[in-house]
Design an enzyme around this catalytic site. Structure first.
Site, PDB file in Angstrom:
ATOM      1  N   TYR A 205     -12.445   7.113   9.417  1.00 37.38           N
ATOM      2  CA  TYR A 205     -13.052   5.995   9.365  1.00 37.38           C
ATOM      3  C   TYR A 205     -12.998   5.249  10.482  1.00 37.38           C
ATOM      4  CZ  TYR A 205     -14.228   0.710   7.399  1.00 37.38           C
ATOM      5  OH  TYR A 205     -14.761  -0.095   7.582  1.00 37.38           O
TER       6      TYR A 205
ATOM      7  N   ARG B 198     -23.735  -5.937   9.662  1.00 38.72           N
ATOM      8  CA  ARG B 198     -23.542  -6.370  10.575  1.00 38.72           C
ATOM      9  C   ARG B 198     -22.346  -5.459   9.965  1.00 38.72           C
ATOM     10  NH1 ARG B 198     -18.199  -7.743  11.627  1.00 38.72           N
ATOM     11  NH2 ARG B 198     -18.331  -7.316   9.914  1.00 38.72           N
TER      12      ARG B 198
ATOM     13  N   LYS C 280     -14.963   4.065   2.955  1.00 38.87           N
ATOM     14  CA  LYS C 280     -14.141   2.692   2.817  1.00 38.87           C
ATOM     15  C   LYS C 280     -13.359   3.582   1.656  1.00 38.87           C
ATOM     16  CE  LYS C 280     -13.808  -0.766   4.990  1.00 38.87           C
ATOM     17  NZ  LYS C 280     -12.467  -2.369   5.325  1.00 38.87           N
TER      18      LYS C 280
ATOM     19  N   GLU D  51     -18.434  -5.244   1.603  1.00 40.40           N
ATOM     20  CA  GLU D  51     -18.706  -4.359   3.009  1.00 40.40           C
ATOM     21  C   GLU D  51     -20.152  -4.784   4.431  1.00 40.40           C
ATOM     22  OE1 GLU D  51     -15.891  -3.111   5.502  1.00 40.40           O
ATOM     23  OE2 GLU D  51     -15.202  -3.374   3.233  1.00 40.40           O
ATOM     24  N   ASP D  52     -19.567  -5.618   5.414  1.00 41.12           N
ATOM     25  CA  ASP D  52     -20.277  -5.642   6.662  1.00 41.12           C
ATOM     26  C   ASP D  52     -21.559  -6.174   6.377  1.00 41.12           C
ATOM     27  OD1 ASP D  52     -18.299  -4.649   7.917  1.00 41.12           O
ATOM     28  OD2 ASP D  52     -19.272  -2.483   8.043  1.00 41.12           O
TER      29      ASP D  52
ATOM     30  N   ASP E 231     -13.847  -7.399   1.986  1.00 43.45           N
ATOM     31  CA  ASP E 231     -12.597  -6.848   3.052  1.00 43.45           C
ATOM     32  C   ASP E 231     -12.665  -7.698   4.817  1.00 43.45           C
ATOM     33  OD1 ASP E 231     -10.558  -5.441   3.345  1.00 43.45           O
ATOM     34  OD2 ASP E 231     -11.751  -4.066   4.765  1.00 43.45           O
ATOM     35  N   ASP E 232     -14.499  -8.271   4.456  1.00 44.20           N
ATOM     36  CA  ASP E 232     -13.962  -8.971   6.303  1.00 44.20           C
ATOM     37  C   ASP E 232     -13.070  -9.835   6.391  1.00 44.20           C
ATOM     38  OD1 ASP E 232     -16.097  -6.462   7.124  1.00 44.20           O
ATOM     39  OD2 ASP E 232     -17.373  -7.296   6.399  1.00 44.20           O
TER      40      ASP E 232
ATOM     41  N   ASN F  32     -13.647  -4.370  16.019  1.00 46.23           N
ATOM     42  CA  ASN F  32     -13.900  -2.398  15.886  1.00 46.23           C
ATOM     43  C   ASN F  32     -15.058  -1.965  16.190  1.00 46.23           C
ATOM     44  OD1 ASN F  32     -11.507  -1.913  14.622  1.00 46.23           O
ATOM     45  ND2 ASN F  32     -11.973  -2.772  13.153  1.00 46.23           N
TER      46      ASN F  32
END
Length: 591
Positions: free
Chosen positions: A139, A192, A210, A282-283, A305-306, A447
């Site tokens: 990850y 993103r 993930k 996610e993203d 999660d973000d 990150n």
């Protein structure tokens, strides 16, 4: 967080159970993978009949040289393997030696992915037993580079690709996936990816990574996990011109075309897998992330999660840091660099926890939290031009342009970076934090490592060893004036695997803010004095499966308390129940 989303839903709450939305469904551990042991007898082709050669090509059941003499006779493996028989432990030792010889992180990543494709249990055995060493490989930060080069390193598909070409046929596409009992889906549209921007279809590395952590750290069965990439095109010109790009070669679809494909996907998932499948967004870019969470939070088991995972793990770190800083959350002032989905999500959860503990209105506790974006400090005079998720953070103050000026004006005790832009916590900013704080708390959360707002060495050096520091990506220990400082990692992997396990074992049908608070409090409860003495505000990742069990038990307890759990009756001991449900990578004997 729920209060902000309720405004976007015209007052609807996740606790409002719409009968039309609560259809039946859910999955079970049909093949006993949750409680796998060496002693448990299983025939791999209770699922599909296979010859010996096919068995060796089946990553779910292949054991390589660990097949015993009896298994080789029973399953037509004679002559297909060298005569030696070795244990899983020896296989692990051999592979770790090989992986450690690689110089480049991407080489290690590729080696791990190839292992997963030929021997699934051995892959998870390595990851579980060497989590601190291999987590940065499978990850962040390495997965970011892997996504950038995904077209070049792509060998075989690891999830479902749903593009605009499949519009109107999404349910059929889901039915093409071989596993039917799905409990967790991680889905991205690749717009993103970490701090790297729009990577289009190549963002698949994120859902794959993930979900490997859902299994390794949270114990969710690999066969119950489904990575999905929604491909609506990309605005990345470099990818559009790349001959090896694997996605749609067109500009991103937006508006009605985008929302219709997403809605078809969400509807098909529920129709195919039932009410209790967890869908993790996610993203996604800010403009879609909040809308999707608001739109589907009352009808599906969804989690971002973000926004929510990052918020819970940061809140846990702040609760732990109070033991070093002193006082309560309400005694501190917070300043964020970055007001996107991560920044506003963290801010909202901090304000919510402050409100719960101090019994103060949420509107009051928000005033202790300040956010800056690319235009400067978010203040009330800017309110009309702000995006909806930034408006609750527009407080009364004169306009302030830069971060340094904001630090000097607000005098925060906690500085949090979620900007996705590296090197933005300059020497002047860090020195200003140290000038009016005995122990400035600095969280550089962006990150991958290249996008971190500052390094651990910079934080400790510029504050003359006063800082309490944690980051999104890992940094090595730092020695300053004879003292060794160990930087913490505010890694979402502390939260989302345990949260997912808790939702699965309770049969939860919605995610509520109280579950996120329960997860954060469970994580903060795992910090010990010996860790705090080193400046750590998070426990070692080597204990992550035990931590995930505690988080899962707390989350499940909250689901039962809120009336959102469907697995009845409630187990007497949720900790033991969570442990019993966790996937084990140990080989099983095939009779």
């Amino acid at each position: 967080m729920e209060s902000t989303l309720k405004e976007m839903r015209d007052g609807a709450s996740v606790l409002d159970m719409d009968p039309k939305a609560t259809v039946g469904g859910g999955v079970e551990d049909v093949y006993g993978e949750d409680c796998a042991t060496e002693d448990q007898l299983v025939t791999p082709w209770t699922i599909s009949v296979a010859s010996g050669y096919t068995l060796l090509r089946d990553p779910q059941h292949n054991k390589g040289l660990a097949f015993t003499e009896k298994e080789r006779d029973a399953h037509y493996l004679r002559g297909l393997l060298p005569p030696a028989t070795i244990s899983q432990q020896l296989q692990e030792k051999k592979l770790m030696n090989t992986i450690r010889q690689y110089q480049l992180p991407l080489q290690k990543y590729t080696a791990m992915m190839e292992l997963e494709e030929r021997n699934e249990r051995l892959f998870y055995k390595l990851l579980i037993d060497n989590v601190e060493e291999l987590l940065p490989v499978v990850y962040t930060p390495t997965v970011g580079e892997a996504c950038q080069k995904y077209g070049s390193i792509f060998k075989r598909p690891q999830g479902l690709y749903i593009s605009l070409k499949e519009k109107g046929k999404v349910l059929d596409v889901l039915k093409n996936w071989p596993q039917k009992s799905i409990q967790v889906i991680v889905v991205t549209d690749g717009e993103r990816i970490l701090g790297l921007g729009d990577l289009g279809c190549q963002g698949m590395g994120i859902p794959v990574g993930k979900l490997s952590l859902y299994t390794a750290l949270g114990g969710v069965r690999p066969s119950a996990c489904l990575p999905v990439t929604i491909d609506v095109g990309t605005n990345n010109e470099q990818l559009l011109k790349d001959e090896f790009y694997i996605g749609l070669r067109q500009r991103r679809a937006t508006g009605k075309e985008y929302s219709e494909l997403l809605h078809e996907f969400m509807t098909a998932v529920k129709q195919n897998y039932g009410e209790k499948v967890l869908i993790q967004f996610e993203d996604f870019a800010n403009h879609n992330a909040f809308d999707l969470l608001a739109k589907y939070g009352t009808t599906h088991l969804v989690f971002n999660d973000d926004i929510q995972g990052t918020a819970a793990v940061v809140l846990a770190g702040l609760i732990s840091a109070l033991k070093l800083l002193g006082g309560s959350l309400a005694d501190h002032t917070f300043l964020f660099l970055g007001a996107g989905e991560a920044g506003t999500g963290i801010a909202e959860l901090i304000a919510l926890e402050m409100s719960r503990r101090s019994k103060s209105p949420l509107e009051e506790t928000r005033k202790k939290i300040w956010l800056t974006d690319s235009k400067g400090l978010i203040v009330s005079s800017r309110k009309e031009s702000l995006q909806h998720f930034k408006k609750p953070w527009a407080h009364e103050h004169e306009p302030v342009k830069g971060l340094l000026e904001a630090v000097k004006a607000i005098k925060p005790t906690v500085l949090i970076g979620t900007s996705g832009v590296g090197k933005t916590f300059t020497k002047e900013v860090i020195e200003a934090m140290a000038s009016f704080n005995e122990k400035p708390l600095i969280l550089a959360l962006s990150n991958p490592t290249s996008q971190s707002e500052c390094t651990a060495e910079e934080a400790y050096t510029w504050t003359k060893g006063k800082a309490i520091f944690a980051s999104g990506s890992p940094f090595d220990p730092v020695e300053y004036e004879g003292k060794v400082f160990v930087p913490g990692q505010s890694n979402n992997a502390y939260i989302f695997p345990g949260l997912g396990l808790g939702l699965v074992i309770s049969g939860a049908i919605r995610v509520h803010d109280d579950m996120l608070l329960a997860a954060a409090e469970a994580l903060a409860g795992q910090i010990k004095e010996e860790y705090l003495a080193k400046g750590l505000i998070y426990p070692p990742l080597s204990n992550i499966r035990k931590i995930s069990v505690q988080i899962a038990a707390n989350v499940a307890a909250k689901a039962y308390e809120l009336g959102l759990a469907t697995r009845l009756p409630r187990p007497e001991n949720l900790v033991k129940h969570a442990e019993s449900c966790m996937y084990s990578p140990a080989y099983r004997y095939y009779r």
